[in-house]
Design a protein around this motif. Sequence first.
Motif, mmCIF file in Angstrom:
data_model
loop_
_atom_site.group_PDB
_atom_site.id
_atom_site.type_symbol
_atom_site.label_atom_id
_atom_site.label_comp_id
_atom_site.label_asym_id
_atom_site.label_seq_id
_atom_site.Cartn_x
_atom_site.Cartn_y
_atom_site.Cartn_z
ATOM 1 N N ILE A 64 0.810 -1.221 0.000
ATOM 2 C CA ILE A 64 0.000 0.000 0.000
ATOM 3 C C ILE A 64 0.842 1.269 0.000
ATOM 4 C CG2 ILE A 64 -0.284 0.378 2.498
ATOM 5 C CD1 ILE A 64 -3.221 0.310 0.046
ATOM 6 N N ARG A 65 2.027 1.214 0.565
ATOM 7 C CA ARG A 65 2.859 2.424 0.637
ATOM 8 C C ARG A 65 3.363 2.863 -0.741
ATOM 9 N NH1 ARG A 65 8.506 1.888 3.552
ATOM 10 N NH2 ARG A 65 8.665 3.877 2.484
ATOM 11 N N ASN A 66 3.269 1.980 -1.728
ATOM 12 C CA ASN A 66 3.746 2.318 -3.067
ATOM 13 C C ASN A 66 2.700 3.032 -3.923
ATOM 14 O OD1 ASN A 66 6.266 1.009 -2.613
ATOM 15 N ND2 ASN A 66 5.279 -0.973 -2.974
ATOM 16 N N PHE A 67 1.471 3.161 -3.405
ATOM 17 C CA PHE A 67 0.420 3.824 -4.173
ATOM 18 C C PHE A 67 0.575 5.338 -4.079
ATOM 19 C CE2 PHE A 67 -1.190 -0.396 -3.974
ATOM 20 C CZ PHE A 67 -2.029 -0.536 -5.077
ATOM 21 N N ASP A 68 0.247 6.019 -5.171
ATOM 22 C CA ASP A 68 0.365 7.483 -5.201
ATOM 23 C C ASP A 68 -0.629 8.151 -4.267
ATOM 24 O OD1 ASP A 68 2.350 7.867 -7.418
ATOM 25 O OD2 ASP A 68 0.832 6.734 -8.509
ATOM 26 N N HIS A 69 -1.803 7.546 -4.129
ATOM 27 C CA HIS A 69 -2.872 8.175 -3.344
ATOM 28 C C HIS A 69 -3.804 7.076 -2.836
ATOM 29 C CE1 HIS A 69 -5.219 12.209 -3.111
ATOM 30 N NE2 HIS A 69 -5.607 11.417 -2.127
ATOM 31 N N VAL A 70 -4.107 7.122 -1.542
ATOM 32 C CA VAL A 70 -5.041 6.158 -0.961
ATOM 33 C C VAL A 70 -6.265 6.910 -0.448
ATOM 34 C CG1 VAL A 70 -5.405 4.375 0.777
ATOM 35 C CG2 VAL A 70 -3.171 4.590 -0.317
ATOM 36 N N ILE A 71 -7.443 6.439 -0.835
ATOM 37 C CA ILE A 71 -8.700 7.057 -0.407
ATOM 38 C C ILE A 71 -9.377 6.134 0.588
ATOM 39 C CG2 ILE A 71 -10.985 7.879 -1.130
ATOM 40 C CD1 ILE A 71 -8.283 7.605 -3.748
ATOM 41 N N VAL A 72 -9.599 6.636 1.803
ATOM 42 C CA VAL A 72 -10.299 5.864 2.835
ATOM 43 C C VAL A 72 -11.761 6.303 2.801
ATOM 44 C CG1 VAL A 72 -10.432 5.260 5.284
ATOM 45 C CG2 VAL A 72 -8.199 5.751 4.230
ATOM 46 N N ALA A 73 -12.606 5.465 2.221
ATOM 47 C CA ALA A 73 -14.014 5.814 2.012
ATOM 48 C C ALA A 73 -14.921 4.914 2.848
ATOM 49 C CB ALA A 73 -14.358 5.693 0.527
ATOM 50 N N ILE A 74 -14.435 4.526 4.018
ATOM 51 C CA ILE A 74 -15.206 3.629 4.890
ATOM 52 C C ILE A 74 -16.464 4.343 5.356
ATOM 53 C CG2 ILE A 74 -15.154 2.429 7.114
ATOM 54 C CD1 ILE A 74 -12.112 2.013 6.576
ATOM 55 N N GLY A 75 -17.587 3.611 5.348
ATOM 56 C CA GLY A 75 -18.892 4.203 5.639
ATOM 57 C C GLY A 75 -19.084 4.703 7.052
ATOM 58 N N VAL A 93 2.417 6.015 3.604
ATOM 59 C CA VAL A 93 1.644 6.452 2.430
ATOM 60 C C VAL A 93 1.701 7.976 2.362
ATOM 61 C CG1 VAL A 93 -0.632 6.521 1.348
ATOM 62 C CG2 VAL A 93 0.121 4.454 2.537
ATOM 63 N N GLU A 94 2.033 8.514 1.194
ATOM 64 C CA GLU A 94 2.262 9.957 1.070
ATOM 65 C C GLU A 94 0.983 10.781 1.013
ATOM 66 O OE1 GLU A 94 5.035 11.199 -1.855
ATOM 67 O OE2 GLU A 94 6.658 9.967 -1.062
ATOM 68 N N LYS A 95 -0.019 10.319 0.259
ATOM 69 C CA LYS A 95 -1.259 11.084 0.121
ATOM 70 C C LYS A 95 -2.440 10.230 0.575
ATOM 71 C CE LYS A 95 -0.237 14.363 -3.591
ATOM 72 N NZ LYS A 95 -0.573 14.751 -4.973
ATOM 73 N N ILE A 96 -3.163 10.755 1.558
ATOM 74 C CA ILE A 96 -4.326 10.036 2.081
ATOM 75 C C ILE A 96 -5.521 10.978 2.114
ATOM 76 C CG2 ILE A 96 -5.259 8.705 4.016
ATOM 77 C CD1 ILE A 96 -2.330 8.303 4.965
ATOM 78 N N THR A 97 -6.583 10.585 1.429
ATOM 79 C CA THR A 97 -7.854 11.321 1.491
ATOM 80 C C THR A 97 -8.838 10.466 2.273
ATOM 81 O OG1 THR A 97 -7.565 12.542 -0.572
ATOM 82 C CG2 THR A 97 -9.824 12.145 0.135
ATOM 83 N N VAL A 98 -9.530 11.086 3.230
ATOM 84 C CA VAL A 98 -10.453 10.324 4.080
ATOM 85 C C VAL A 98 -11.827 10.977 4.106
ATOM 86 C CG1 VAL A 98 -10.751 9.184 6.311
ATOM 87 C CG2 VAL A 98 -8.457 9.812 5.554
ATOM 88 N N LYS A 99 -12.849 10.161 4.020
ATOM 89 C CA LYS A 99 -14.233 10.616 4.157
ATOM 90 C C LYS A 99 -14.546 10.770 5.641
ATOM 91 C CE LYS A 99 -18.958 8.924 3.639
ATOM 92 N NZ LYS A 99 -19.809 7.804 3.217
ATOM 93 N N ALA A 100 -15.015 11.966 6.023
ATOM 94 C CA ALA A 100 -15.365 12.228 7.424
ATOM 95 C C ALA A 100 -16.880 12.163 7.606
ATOM 96 C CB ALA A 100 -14.851 13.593 7.854
ATOM 97 N N GLN A 101 -17.295 11.603 8.740
ATOM 98 C CA GLN A 101 -18.720 11.513 9.038
ATOM 99 C C GLN A 101 -19.253 12.791 9.689
ATOM 100 O OE1 GLN A 101 -20.694 9.008 8.185
ATOM 101 N NE2 GLN A 101 -18.973 7.971 7.234
#
Length: 220
Positions: A64-75, A93-101
């Motif tokens: 996973i650390r090799n991915f350019d961008h990881v999106i955490v879209a857990i409900g 992981v360099e770029k992480i986007t997360v969905k906030a509740q």
Amino acid sequence: MKKEFAVIGLGRFGGSICKTLSDQGMEVLAIDIDEEKVNEYANVASHVVVGDSMDEGVLKSLGIRNFDHVIVAIGDNIQASILTTLILKELGVEKITVKAQNDYHAKVLSKIGANFIVHPERDMGRRIANNMISNSVLDYLELSEEHSIVELVASKRMAGNTLIELDIRAKYGINIVAIKRDRDIIVSPQASETIQEGDVLIVIGADADINRFESKFASA
């Protein structure tokens, strides 16, 4: 070179991101703990995996650390969202986007190092509300609590005037960064550009200033 994305959580939000990225030709790894959801995206994403993102070993094994961008879209599982984000940060992981509740969730995500935090339900609600308030507002994108980018339809009152004649920046403190005209788009229009009725003005500025401008011109 194609960018590589990983999307964790394949609900409506994560699924739509996965599909859009794939449609754009990106390499996408789709991960969810629910095998049924993963199977739905088997022909959409480049790779699909059934796995628990709270298990560090699972994420490590996927590189996973090799991915350019990881999106955490857990409900709705805020704990899973936070722990997953924490593990991703620890794995480098360099770029992480997360969905906030909610705002509390967003505050925790910010503290543990999420690079980008999105509130899809809240933001979509605001966009729809803004579109309903005025016929001239086509789209709305919040930049901060007080600043936005808005697409406005130019009215008859504006038509035939140049940008310099309207003196929008000085009078309203906002900037027209582009004009959509039929199939063309004029980026960074010159002060001598003449507005035509039906032009779509892409405006950036403080919400209060945009509202003043819109009530004066765009809805007339």
